[in-house]
Design a protein around this motif. Sequence first.
Motif, mmCIF file in Angstrom:
data_model
loop_
_atom_site.group_PDB
_atom_site.id
_atom_site.type_symbol
_atom_site.label_atom_id
_atom_site.label_comp_id
_atom_site.label_asym_id
_atom_site.label_seq_id
_atom_site.Cartn_x
_atom_site.Cartn_y
_atom_site.Cartn_z
ATOM 1 N N ASN A 70 1.714 1.327 -4.194
ATOM 2 C CA ASN A 70 0.546 2.106 -4.574
ATOM 3 C C ASN A 70 0.729 3.603 -4.400
ATOM 4 O OD1 ASN A 70 -1.302 -0.557 -3.068
ATOM 5 N ND2 ASN A 70 -0.947 -0.278 -5.241
ATOM 6 N N GLN A 71 1.411 4.023 -3.332
ATOM 7 C CA GLN A 71 1.533 5.459 -3.040
ATOM 8 C C GLN A 71 2.942 6.012 -3.219
ATOM 9 O OE1 GLN A 71 -2.144 5.474 -2.899
ATOM 10 N NE2 GLN A 71 -1.237 7.405 -2.307
ATOM 11 N N SER A 111 0.827 -1.211 0.000
ATOM 12 C CA SER A 111 0.000 0.000 0.000
ATOM 13 C C SER A 111 0.857 1.255 0.000
ATOM 14 C CB SER A 111 -0.923 0.002 1.224
ATOM 15 O OG SER A 111 -1.806 -1.094 1.184
ATOM 16 N N ARG A 161 -6.960 3.310 1.668
ATOM 17 C CA ARG A 161 -6.460 2.035 1.139
ATOM 18 C C ARG A 161 -6.305 1.011 2.262
ATOM 19 N NH1 ARG A 161 -5.195 2.133 -4.123
ATOM 20 N NH2 ARG A 161 -4.436 0.002 -3.893
ATOM 21 N N PHE A 187 -5.412 -6.186 -4.473
ATOM 22 C CA PHE A 187 -3.963 -5.990 -4.599
ATOM 23 C C PHE A 187 -3.379 -7.167 -5.390
ATOM 24 C CE2 PHE A 187 -5.298 -3.989 -0.635
ATOM 25 C CZ PHE A 187 -4.721 -2.725 -0.721
#
Length: 688
Positions: A279-280, A275, A321, A403
Motif C-alpha cells: 500500500n505505501q 500495509s 492504515r 485488504f
Amino acid sequence: MATYLLEIGLEDMPAHVVTPSVNQLAQKAGKFLKEQHLDYGKITTYSTPRRLALEISDLAAKQADTEEDVKGPAKKIAQDAEGNWSKAAIGFTRGQGMTVDDIVFKNLKGVDYVYLHKATAGKPAADILPGLIDVVKGLTFPTRMKWGSYDFEYIRPIHWLVSLLDEAVVPMQILDIKAGRTTQGHRFLGQPVELHSATDYKEALRGQKVLVDAAERKALITKQINEIAAANHWEIALDANLLEEVNNLVEWPTAFAGRFDEKYLAIPEAVLITSMKDNQRYFYARDAQGKLVNAFIGVRNGNTEHLDNVIRGNVKVLTARLEDAAFFYAEDQKKSIADFVERLKTVSFHDKIGSMAEKMARVQTIAGLLADQVGLSEADKAKLLRAAGIYKFDLVTAMVGEFAELQGVMGEVYAKLAGEDPAVAQAIREHYQPISADGALPASLIGTLLAIADKLDSVMSFFAVDLIPTGSNDPYALRRQAYGIVRMIAAHHWAFNVPALQKQIVQALTAADQLSNLDWTKNQAAVSAFIGDRVAQFLSKGKIRHDILDAVAGSATVDVEAMIDAAALLTQHQDDADFKAVMEALGRVVRIADKNPTLEAVNPALFENSTEKALHDAVSKTKASYDAQPSEANYQALRALTPVITDYFTETMIMADNEQVRTNRLAELTGLATLIHQFGDITAVIVK
C-alpha cells in the motif's frame, strides 16, 4: 561517428510501465536503424517517471551505399517477337526508378530473365532520423489515454521532445509538440535546461536533480537503504519488484526511516507487510532474530530538505492504515468461521452460476474424488474436505474487505486462531496458487488438491454457462487457472484423464444434488480441448520439437500426465539411430487403422502367412504387459515390434479381396494402433 539523443517528456507514468516502455523504444529504434541501413554502435536507455530517452552512440554519418540485382519478368514476357518492350517490362523498370535502357538479361535454370542493377547512395543520417517519430508514436502500452481535443492516445500526455544529432536539432513533431534541445529538470528541485550537445544529457540533468540512468538510481537507493539498515541494526529484504517500482517512482531518490507505535505489532505480520510494502511502497524491517520491528524505510522523490516533515507525514498515513487494520482484526475475531461460511450463501460467485457457498460445496465434492484418485489417506482426506468446506470464508471478513490482496492469507491466520488443523489452514492460503503463469505452486499435498478442485470447478462451471474464453478475451482468468492445474499435475505426476474425471464429477454432483440447474455436460469436450491446449502451452516452454508437440497435442484423450510423459519419451528417443524406422513403422499402422477402424476380434484361423501370426503373437504379448500410462517400457515394446511390423507389411496385403481376411487384418492393426495412440498422433512426427 555521431551521437543522437531522443527524449520523450511525459506526465508521470505508472511505475510498472517505465522499464518495459524504454526497452520497447530501444528495440524498435534499433530495428528502424537496421531497416534504414544506418549503422550505429550502441543504444543506451535512460528513464524516469517523466521521461523515456535513448542515446545512440557511434552513429554513421549516412546510410551505407547499397547495390543489388533486382529480378524482373522473364524475357519472353518483357519483349515481344520484334524485341519491343512490353508493358510489364516498362512497369517493372518504372517501379524501380529506372528505365528499360538499364535492363540486362540473365539466364536462370535455362530461362532468360530481366534484371536491373541498382546502386543506391546512402542518405545522410539527419535525413533519416526524423522517421523515428513513427517509432515514438508506435509504442504500445497496457493502458492509453487522450488529452485535450486530440484523438491521439498514449500512456500519458507528452509535454516535450528532445531530438539532437550531436549539436544539431533533428526536426520532428507530435501533435503540437516540436522537438528541440530543451529538457526539463526535477519537477520541484530543477529547472528547464538547454542541451548544447546530445552527449550533455546525463550530466546536465544531474545538475537539475534528475538521475536519468535507472541502474545508477537503483544502486543509490540500495546503498541508502543499506546504510540506514546498518545504522539501526535492521535486516531489510530488498524485494526486487518493490525496488524496481520505487526506482520508477522517483527522479532524485532520498531514503528515510520511519517508526510506528509498537502496539501495531500485535496485528498479523502479513497485514503489516501488506500495509507497508503493497500500500505505501515501504521496505519493512526485521531485527537480527528475524522478528518484524515497528519501523520502515521509504524513498522520497527529492532531497534531504524538510525530511523530518516528510517522515512525520508518512508515519501519519501508515498509522491510519494500521489503525483500520487493528480495528478490522479485532472485529473479525468476534465471529466464528461458521458465521462467515453462513454469510457466503449471500455472496455471488457469478450471477449465472450461483453463490460462493454453492461453489464451495461443489469443490468439496470434487476434492473428495481427487483424494480417492491419488490415494490420499483417510486422515488427510478428512483435512482436505474440511478445508474445502470453509476455504472461502475470509472473503466476507472485514480485513479482506479492506485488504483484498490478503484473501487466503487471512483465511490461514483466522483458521489457526480458531484452532483448525495447521494443514487445513495452510491449504486455505495455498488454494489460490499459482497466482500467475510462473507463480509458486502449493507446497502441501492438501493445498494442491484443493487448488486443483477449485480451479477445475471454475473452468467447468463457466463453460457450463457458455462463458468460454475467446481470442484474447478471458475476464475470469480461466486460461491461467487451467494452466495452473496442468503445472500442479505435472509436478506430482498424477494421472489426470480429463474426460473421465468430468464424467465422475457430473455423476457425483448429480448424486449430491449440486448441479445448480446448470448443464455440466454440453461443453465437456470443449473443457477437455481447453485443458489440452494448456498442456501444449506447458510443453512449448520446454525443449520439445514442434512436431512432437503436435503429435502429443493430437492425443485422442486429454490425459495431462500421459501427454507430458509421451512428449518426454519421444524427445528422449528422437536422436536414436532407429527413431525414423520406428516412427515410420508405427505411423503406417496408425494411418491404415485410423482410416479403417475395425473393432472385431482377431481370428488366427484367417491368417494366410507366418508374418500375420508373428505380429499377432507379438502384439498379444505386448498388450499383456503394457503400462496404463506412457512409459519407457511401453516405448521399448513398440520399438521391438518395428521389424515384425516391417515384415508384416512386406508379406501382407491389408486390403485383401476376401472381405473376412481384410477385416481380420484391419482388426489386428486397430488393436495395435490403440497401443500406439498412447503416445499421441505418431503420424505428426517428422522423420528424415
